[in-house]
Design a protein around this motif. Structure first.
Motif, PDB file in Angstrom:
ATOM      1  N   ASP A   1      26.322  20.054  28.503  1.00 38.31           N
ATOM      2  CA  ASP A   1      27.453  19.288  27.986  1.00 38.31           C
ATOM      3  C   ASP A   1      28.644  19.510  28.925  1.00 38.31           C
ATOM      4  O   ASP A   1      29.202  20.593  28.977  1.00 38.31           O
ATOM      5  CB  ASP A   1      27.779  19.783  26.564  1.00 38.31           C
ATOM      6  N   ASP A   2      28.998  18.447  29.654  1.00 40.79           N
ATOM      7  CA  ASP A   2      30.093  18.576  30.615  1.00 40.79           C
ATOM      8  C   ASP A   2      31.409  18.913  29.944  1.00 40.79           C
ATOM      9  O   ASP A   2      32.339  19.384  30.589  1.00 40.79           O
ATOM     10  CB  ASP A   2      30.268  17.266  31.405  1.00 40.79           C
ATOM     11  N   PHE A   3      31.497  18.661  28.644  1.00 37.56           N
ATOM     12  CA  PHE A   3      32.751  19.026  27.990  1.00 37.56           C
ATOM     13  C   PHE A   3      32.775  20.518  27.663  1.00 37.56           C
ATOM     14  O   PHE A   3      33.769  21.196  27.881  1.00 37.56           O
ATOM     15  CB  PHE A   3      32.987  18.208  26.710  1.00 37.56           C
ATOM     16  N   GLN A   4      31.654  21.003  27.168  1.00 40.86           N
ATOM     17  CA  GLN A   4      31.606  22.423  26.784  1.00 40.86           C
ATOM     18  C   GLN A   4      31.611  23.344  27.988  1.00 40.86           C
ATOM     19  O   GLN A   4      32.005  24.499  27.888  1.00 40.86           O
ATOM     20  CB  GLN A   4      30.332  22.658  25.986  1.00 40.86           C
ATOM     21  N   ASN A   5      31.128  22.841  29.115  1.00 44.16           N
ATOM     22  CA  ASN A   5      31.046  23.650  30.330  1.00 44.16           C
ATOM     23  C   ASN A   5      32.454  24.031  30.790  1.00 44.16           C
ATOM     24  O   ASN A   5      33.221  23.182  31.218  1.00 44.16           O
ATOM     25  CB  ASN A   5      30.335  22.822  31.404  1.00 44.16           C
ATOM     26  N   PRO A   6      32.799  25.322  30.718  1.00 44.62           N
ATOM     27  CA  PRO A   6      34.179  25.704  31.037  1.00 44.62           C
ATOM     28  C   PRO A   6      34.533  25.486  32.505  1.00 44.62           C
ATOM     29  O   PRO A   6      35.708  25.439  32.848  1.00 44.62           O
ATOM     30  CB  PRO A   6      34.230  27.204  30.709  1.00 44.62           C
TER      31      PRO A   6
ATOM     32  N   PHE B   1      34.550  22.904  34.032  1.00 44.28           N
ATOM     33  CA  PHE B   1      35.287  21.657  34.197  1.00 44.28           C
ATOM     34  C   PHE B   1      36.800  21.822  34.043  1.00 44.28           C
ATOM     35  O   PHE B   1      37.554  20.938  34.417  1.00 44.28           O
ATOM     36  CB  PHE B   1      34.722  20.578  33.263  1.00 44.28           C
ATOM     37  N   LEU B   2      37.228  22.974  33.524  1.00 44.11           N
ATOM     38  CA  LEU B   2      38.666  23.271  33.538  1.00 44.11           C
ATOM     39  C   LEU B   2      39.128  23.375  34.986  1.00 44.11           C
ATOM     40  O   LEU B   2      40.197  22.889  35.357  1.00 44.11           O
ATOM     41  CB  LEU B   2      38.939  24.583  32.809  1.00 44.11           C
ATOM     42  N   TRP B   3      38.299  24.001  35.821  1.00 45.11           N
ATOM     43  CA  TRP B   3      38.626  24.157  37.240  1.00 45.11           C
ATOM     44  C   TRP B   3      38.476  22.809  37.959  1.00 45.11           C
ATOM     45  O   TRP B   3      39.275  22.479  38.809  1.00 45.11           O
ATOM     46  CB  TRP B   3      37.698  25.184  37.893  1.00 45.11           C
TER      47      TRP B   3
ATOM     48  N   TYR C   1      29.809  28.968  36.549  1.00 44.21           N
ATOM     49  CA  TYR C   1      30.580  29.658  35.517  1.00 44.21           C
ATOM     50  C   TYR C   1      29.691  30.740  34.956  1.00 44.21           C
ATOM     51  O   TYR C   1      28.689  30.455  34.311  1.00 44.21           O
ATOM     52  CB  TYR C   1      31.031  28.710  34.402  1.00 44.21           C
TER      53      TYR C   1
END
Lengths: 108, 276
Positions: B63-68, B70-72, B220
């Protein structure tokens, strides 16, 4: 340059629809139990201890967070769409600093 | 004398027992390769770290949203179009939209720089752009900006097979990387190959060993609680076998990265991945 919180809400929803909200916020969540390797003293605790969500100024979700929560906490929950307006997300840090984000939603 | 014989007998019985017990509880050598979920990440005999991951960790990566991570990545997306340095240029000024210009490019890294004639990783290339074209300071290897940018660039090659060239000018680097891979080092006297070739799928303490495929970096890692580079992982491995680690970005690790990427040739790029 700080990393912004990521929030997923639908732009539009039907009246009475229950939709999922996903949030992830960048934070170290320093537990206060780690030691500074050079000085040997504890690194002071600094976590996001509270998350509050309001939907048109009405509280719809709140969480009290403890040091056991991992860094970059991911929180997901459901809201029922009642009226068009704003959903405001607020995280409070131990230091008192506040991270706020707003999302608009249109209810048909 | 009699005592001695009894002792020997007792020891041999104990030895047989422990051997039998050892083989009885031995786990299957390989992780479950028949799971339909991990099929994408198995090519021939190669499989990525996704396969040895716990299902819960896979959920986060999928899940690209849950993957932290993606904050970076999101931070890097805004840095992409931000002018920096004396030249007043941003990444966007030369490369335009990353989704178009960077598509598939990182699958062939590390590769030989045409002018410099040395082997460079994506991170090196980003800093060359910053120093030579943007006339600004290079980013530190493990900084948030660098990790995010390298994740953003690598992400554009997601699901494309790794395809590095190890012939021609890259050959000496490849040989150097291979030498590193097979060289015993550290107090534990282990080479990369002892864990990741001979014993992948087996457990080292409580953790399952992967084949050490570098396709998901920057990754991550839950242990790090942040995004981390492949060279940071190398440093961790080296420290675990009680060897003196090299610094990130050194020629030793860059050559090793080339060798690992060659091992992973054919596997899909999965940056930014999530690992335990």
């Amino acid at each position: 340059m700080a990393k912004k919180p990521r929030i997923k809400t639908p732009a539009t929803a039907k009246q009475g629809e229950v939709f999922q909200v996903k949030t992830i916020v960048s934070h170290k969540m320093e537990t206060g139990r780690r030691k500074d390797k050079k000085t040997g003293t504890n690194i002071p605790r600094n976590i996001l201890n509270r998350m509050e969500v309001t939907y048109n100024d009405r509280s719809v979700f709140a969480a009290h967070m403890e040091p056991g929560i991992s860094a970059n906490p991911y929180v997901s929950f459901y809201i029922k769409a009642t009226e068009s307006g704003e959903i405001v997300f607020k995280w409070t840090e131990d230091s008192g600093a506040v991270i706020t984000e707003t999302r608009k939603i249109t209810v048909k | 004398m009699k005592i001695y014989q009894t002792l020997v007998a007792a020891f041999s019985v104990a030895a047989v027992l422990s051997f039998a017990a050892g083989s009885a509880v031995a786990e299957p050598k390989d992780p479950d390769l028949t799971d339909p979920r991990v099929k994408r990440y198995i090519v021939g005999e190669k499989y990525s770290g996704y396969v040895v991951n716990e299902p819960e960790t896979r959920d986060i990566q999928d899940d690209d949203f849950q993957n932290p991570a993606f904050l970076w990545v999101e931070q890097a997306q805004s840095l992409w179009s931000k002018a920096d340095g004396k030249a007043g240029k941003s990444c966007e000024s030369c490369h335009g939209n990353p989704e178009v210009s960077m598509k598939g490019s990182s699958a062939s890294y590390p590769k030989i720089h045409k002018k410099k004639k040395t082997l460079l990783t994506v991170e090196h290339q980003i800093n060359i752009c910053r120093e030579e074209y943007m006339k600004t300071k290079p980013w530190k290897w493990e900084s948030d900006q660098m990790l995010g940018m390298s994740a953003l660039v690598r992400m554009q090659s997601r699901d494309m097979p790794v395809n590095v060239n190890v012939g021609g000018e890259a050959k000496p680097y490849f040989e150097k990387g291979r030498e590193f891979y097979f060289q015993r080092r550290g107090q534990l006297d282990l080479a990369c190959t002892h864990c990741h070739v001979d014993n992948h799928g087996n457990k080292v303490r409580s953790e399952k060993l992967s084949q050490g495929m570098p396709t998901g970096f920057p990754t991550y890692r839950m242990k790090w609680q942040k995004l981390g580079s492949l060279h940071r992982r190398f440093r961790g491995c080296n420290k675990n076998i009680r060897a003196q680690p090299y610094k990130q970005g050194t020629p030793e690790y860059t050559a090793l990265e080339l060798y690992l990427m060659w091992r992973a040739n054919g596997l899909p790029v999965e940056s930014p991945s999530v690992r335990k």
